[in-house]
Design an enzyme around this catalytic site. Structure first.
Site: not given
Length: 441
Positions: A51, A135, A193, A196, A211
């Site tokens: 970006r 995957e 971490g 978010e 998922k």
């Protein structure tokens, strides 16, 4: 067209250079010799779409390869393979479709897009005779999609149950082992971490639902989208739930569950049930020992029996490992002028509504401590054809708590039972309602 003896480099375009994309770029450079030996031809970076050109990055990208023109990059004649790790629906969908139209095989980690509109991508790949591999879209570095798609292609998978979101597993693990509250555990996950700044996709189950849809589609050869998945997050899980789980030798996990269900009537068709929700599972179950931010997927099939896949389910390097594995495969296929596995949706099984899904409940009920309460509560369960497996009563002065675990029943019947209990005069509060999994009847 490449041939097996052709040593022409295969040119790779990478879309995105965040935590995963930057590690893909690093591995392509650091392991270039080994990758060339495994493929039979070198892989060369053709460009990296970003970006902002001046954004800080984890790895140094070779001069001249960064570009903000992702559309132009995937349409270039000298690009053979495209890796998409920007995420989201758009512009990822348009870029992948354009790459396929221009003759490139594609590797993606985009679970949200695959769960929402996978058939469009698969049909585009089929039309041009190219590969679409993904995957890395589920459980990071854990090889689970390829075993479902290839290794178990000769078997009949009946159930897939997994912990597929590291953020929620970390939070629930801290609530269980350290006695943390939800808010405290979430804050720690963000500091490390694992979560978010806006954790909604994780804690409300959206990530796991995407998922679950992918896992169900592969396991049961039917098209399942994220919209088909019943979804509940972990924001309502309390310390009391954790205590109740401990009392019955269980632990609370956010589970993605996909099941092949038998016909509901003679001569009917099998259906697929897919759901994501917190549940109590026995501490003896293999999934109960999955700690911190790790993922694990437990597969049950008729011939192979029970299989467990475990490992880091997120992170730049682990996810990039899965991406590179797919990249080697599609590169080999492209050199040999062949294709890998394509979408298998021949079964076309319907998705069972959550209300018709068979499950079990753990219900903690605060009641008046007086004669006849237990019988009345048992009668409420019986009225909705829900039988009781265990009942535990704890007295607390003028009130008491009944902790009930049901036998299997439809989710609708269990929900109706809970609604009935809430309307009873002697019931002060339903303090906990949670499904129970992983324990035989």
């Amino acid at each position: 067209m490449e041939t097996a003896g052709d040593q022409r480099p295969l040119r790779v375009a990478v879309l995105g250079c965040g935590s995963v994309g930057s590690q893909v770029v690093r591995l392509l450079q650091d392991q270039s010799g080994d990758l060339a030996a495994r493929i039979g031809a070198p892989l060369e970076l053709a460009g990296v779409a970003v970006r902002r050109l001046d954004a800080p990055r984890e790895v140094e990208v070779p001069p001249g390869l960064l570009t903000t023109d992702a559309t132009g990059l995937v349409a270039r004649d000298d690009v053979d393979l495209v890796v998409e790790v920007i995420g989201g629906i758009e512009p990822a969908r348009t870029l992948i479709l354009s790459a396929l139209e221009h003759g490139c095989s594609v590797v993606t980690a985009n679970k949200a897009l695959l769960a929402e509109d996978g058939p469009t991508l698969f049909e585009a790949a089929e039309k041009v005779g190219r590969d679409l591999y993904y995957e890395a879209a589920v459980a990071g570095a854990i090889p689970i999609l390829r075993p479902l798609r290839e290794s178990l292609a000769g078997d009949r998978v009946t159930r897939v149950i997994g912990i597929v979101n590291g953020t929620t597993n970390f939070i629930l693990d801290k609530m269980d082992t350290a006695g943390s509250g939800f808010a405290e555990a979430l804050e720690e996950a963000q500091e490390l971490g694992y979560a978010e700044a806006d954790p909604t996709a994780d804690v409300e189950g959206f990530d796991a639902a995407a998922k679950a849809a992918i896992l169900a589609s592969l396991a049961f050869h039917s098209r399942v989208t994220a919209a088909d998945v019943h979804r509940e997050g972990i924001t309502d899980v309390t310390a009391a739930d954790m205590a109740s789980a401990r009392a019955m030798g269980a632990v609370v996990k956010l589970l993605a569950i996909a099941e092949l269900r038998p016909p509901t009537e003679p001569g009917g068709d099998e259906t697929v049930a897919v759901r994501v929700h917190p549940a109590m599972i026995p501490r003896s179950h293999p999934l109960a020992s999955v700690r911190e931010a790790y993922n694990a997927v437990f597969v049950e099939s008729e011939a192979a029996g029970q299989l467990m896949f475990y490992g880091p389910g997120a992170g730049g390097a682990p996810t990039a490992s899965a991406v590179l594995g797919d990249l080697v495969t599609v590169a080999r296929n492209q050199r040999a002028s062949t294709r890998g596995m394509v979408e298998s949706a021949y079964a076309d099984r319907a998705v069972l509504p959550m209300g018709e899904t068979v499950t079990r409940y753990h219900v903690a009920i605060d009641v008046d401590d007086r004669t006849g309460v237990l019988a009345a509560v048992a009668a409420a369960f019986a009225e909705h054809d829900v039988s009781l497996r265990t009942v535990r009563q704890e007295g607390r002065g003028d009130d008491a708590q009944l902790v009930v675990v049901s036998h299997e029943a439809t989710d609708a019947a269990l929900a109706a039972t809970v609604a009935h209990l809430q309307g009873m005069e002697m019931v002060r509060e339903i303090s906990s309602v949670m499904r129970v999994e992983g324990e035989s009847e």
